[in-house]
Design an enzyme around this catalytic site. Sequence first.
Site, PDB file in Angstrom:
ATOM      1  CB  SER A 161      -0.888   0.002   1.251  1.00 53.79           C
ATOM      2  OG  SER A 161      -1.513   1.258   1.445  1.00 53.79           O
ATOM      3  CE1 TYR A 187      -3.001  -2.005   5.889  1.00 51.79           C
ATOM      4  CE2 TYR A 187      -2.731   0.233   5.075  1.00 51.79           C
ATOM      5  CZ  TYR A 187      -3.079  -1.089   4.860  1.00 51.79           C
ATOM      6  OH  TYR A 187      -3.506  -1.487   3.612  1.00 51.79           O
TER       7      TYR A 187
END
Length: 311
Positions: A161, A187
């Site tokens: 990501s 994350y």
Amino acid sequence: MTTNNPITTSFAHQSTAMDVIRGVDLVGRRAIVTGGSSGIGVETARALASAGAEVTLAVRNPDAGQQAANDITGTTGNDRVLVAPLDLADQGSIADFVANWDGPLHILVNNAGIMAAPLSRTPQGWEMQFATNHLGHFALATGLRPALAAGDGARIVSVSSAAHLRSPVVFEDIQYDKREYEPWQAYGQSKTANVLFAVEATRRWSDDGIYTNSLMPGAIQTNLQRYVSKEELDRMRSGNAAAWKTVEQGAATSVLVAASPLLDEVGGRYFEDCQQAAPAQPGGRTGVADYALDPEAAERLWQVSTALLKG
């Protein structure tokens, strides 16, 4: 050998998974897609199945997986869409999945994940995002290495990501035992780990014909955002509405990495919008961070991950 020339393609931001797979023949190839029952996972699996691959959906909820498998078979005509239980936060579940796999494997799509979750830990004390997004897939890939080596030019797809730009892997405190927990930072750390895994897996396994690349699928509204408040999601969307993709567009880069002939014997790269990404610029939201491609960090992460799994 992996070439040093950046990979460019005719596909772009708005390309779909079906655009990318058109003309690719995967008959006789076998694929696994983790998290294949929803979001970009199911569209990745659909594209691979449409090209003739046998596809196993590795999912936490087998009932949801079977619904997705039936839908994929219905839209592609491919009845070799299988379902197997897999919980990436449970090392026993991963070991069972690996033990039950038989024969060669040609494509492993490490797609499942959790995002911006509140602090929780596995029974081993591992922070849940790092444990699921990185360690679970690391254990799965290393467990399946013999099957991948038998696959004659196998590929691993490591879904990362742009959030990797939020944090390197903080080796001094990966599990947030000392520092204050911040969901997005955690994350980001796990997504950097996904990129580093691709770098080191390619270095270690390319002699076995196994190549690994990572990617940013794009901004897509899926179940991945279940921990993100509506207010925060609205704020994210309003910041750059044009950048958001459909799930079919979001799966395109995964499918490119999984199946495009342009990536034969290419590994250790990071892709976005179906192109090899440029280096990230300070303050930017695109490109790949230098620390995510750092070979020393990649080797260190591999060693740390191996030690954690050995317990």
